[in-house]
Scaffold this motif. Structure first.
Motif, mmCIF file in Angstrom:
data_model
loop_
_atom_site.group_PDB
_atom_site.id
_atom_site.type_symbol
_atom_site.label_atom_id
_atom_site.label_comp_id
_atom_site.label_asym_id
_atom_site.label_seq_id
_atom_site.Cartn_x
_atom_site.Cartn_y
_atom_site.Cartn_z
ATOM 1 N N ARG A 142 7.716 1.294 -1.122
ATOM 2 C CA ARG A 142 8.007 1.604 0.277
ATOM 3 C C ARG A 142 6.878 1.047 1.136
ATOM 4 N NH1 ARG A 142 7.178 6.306 3.646
ATOM 5 N NH2 ARG A 142 6.138 7.355 1.930
ATOM 6 N N ILE A 143 7.255 0.487 2.287
ATOM 7 C CA ILE A 143 6.274 -0.041 3.242
ATOM 8 C C ILE A 143 6.599 0.523 4.616
ATOM 9 C CG2 ILE A 143 5.267 -2.087 4.321
ATOM 10 C CD1 ILE A 143 6.321 -3.732 1.960
ATOM 11 N N HIS A 144 5.570 0.984 5.302
ATOM 12 C CA HIS A 144 5.720 1.432 6.692
ATOM 13 C C HIS A 144 4.790 0.566 7.535
ATOM 14 C CE1 HIS A 144 6.332 4.016 10.127
ATOM 15 N NE2 HIS A 144 5.025 4.044 10.291
ATOM 16 N N THR A 145 5.361 -0.202 8.473
ATOM 17 C CA THR A 145 4.575 -1.093 9.325
ATOM 18 C C THR A 145 4.754 -0.720 10.781
ATOM 19 O OG1 THR A 145 4.741 -2.940 7.760
ATOM 20 C CG2 THR A 145 4.242 -3.502 10.042
ATOM 21 N N VAL A 146 3.636 -0.711 11.510
ATOM 22 C CA VAL A 146 3.673 -0.548 12.960
ATOM 23 C C VAL A 146 2.920 -1.716 13.583
ATOM 24 C CG1 VAL A 146 3.921 1.966 12.967
ATOM 25 C CG2 VAL A 146 1.647 0.976 12.967
ATOM 26 N N LEU A 155 1.428 0.848 2.312
ATOM 27 C CA LEU A 155 2.265 0.482 1.168
ATOM 28 C C LEU A 155 2.152 1.567 0.100
ATOM 29 C CD1 LEU A 155 0.518 -2.160 2.326
ATOM 30 C CD2 LEU A 155 2.128 -3.314 0.879
ATOM 31 N N TYR A 156 3.292 2.053 -0.336
ATOM 32 C CA TYR A 156 3.351 3.141 -1.313
ATOM 33 C C TYR A 156 3.974 2.636 -2.613
ATOM 34 C CZ TYR A 156 2.906 5.883 2.976
ATOM 35 O OH TYR A 156 2.486 6.394 4.186
ATOM 36 N N ASP A 176 -7.218 -2.304 1.935
ATOM 37 C CA ASP A 176 -7.882 -1.333 1.066
ATOM 38 C C ASP A 176 -6.809 -0.554 0.316
ATOM 39 O OD1 ASP A 176 -9.939 -0.025 -0.216
ATOM 40 O OD2 ASP A 176 -10.578 1.130 1.517
ATOM 41 N N MET A 177 -7.241 0.097 -0.751
ATOM 42 C CA MET A 177 -6.301 0.837 -1.586
ATOM 43 C C MET A 177 -6.952 2.087 -2.157
ATOM 44 S SD MET A 177 -4.143 -0.501 -4.813
ATOM 45 C CE MET A 177 -2.602 0.337 -5.091
#
Length: 119
Positions: A26-30, A40-41, A95-96
């Motif tokens: 899953r990706i959430h972008t703003v 990014l999950y 980063d992660m």
């Protein structure tokens, strides 16, 4: 989700899948001014999860998933990325959190991104 965000996320997912063998689940972008901020999950492969089971292994996975991705974007920029946002990529910060399998990438462009509100 706008078409622009969807297309941007697809490029990120494909690049990471091609590079690491698994893209994010899953990706959430703003988009904020001249930046795209993507969370990014579910990034890690089963092998990376196993390697990350030790402190040294976790550090290795972290370096691979952060430094390597930054290098790839500047040596082989994904086709279509700049066209989608209408600006040139100038910096990528990445980063992660290996233990939680969450990554953040901040893409900085040379001008503000005009969001396609119509899609």
């Amino acid at each position: 989700m706008s078409k622009m965000v969807h297309e941007f996320n697809d490029i990120i997912r494909k690049l990471r899948k091609d590079l690491f063998g698994k893209g994010p689940e899953r990706i959430h972008t703003v988009f904020v001014e001249n930046m795209a901020v993507s969370t990014l999950y579910g990034n890690l492969t089963p092998t990376e999860k196993f390697i990350a089971g030790t402190p040294d292994g976790s550090d290795m996975v972290h370096v691979a998933r952060t430094k390597m991705i930054q290098q790839v974007y500047f040596t082989n920029l994904p086709k279509g990325l700049e066209e989608i946002v209408g600006a040139k990529l100038v910096h990528l910060f990445s980063d992660m959190k290996v233990e939680e399998d969450i990554a953040v990438s901040v893409f900085v462009f040379d001008k503000n991104i005009v969001i396609d509100r119509g899609h």
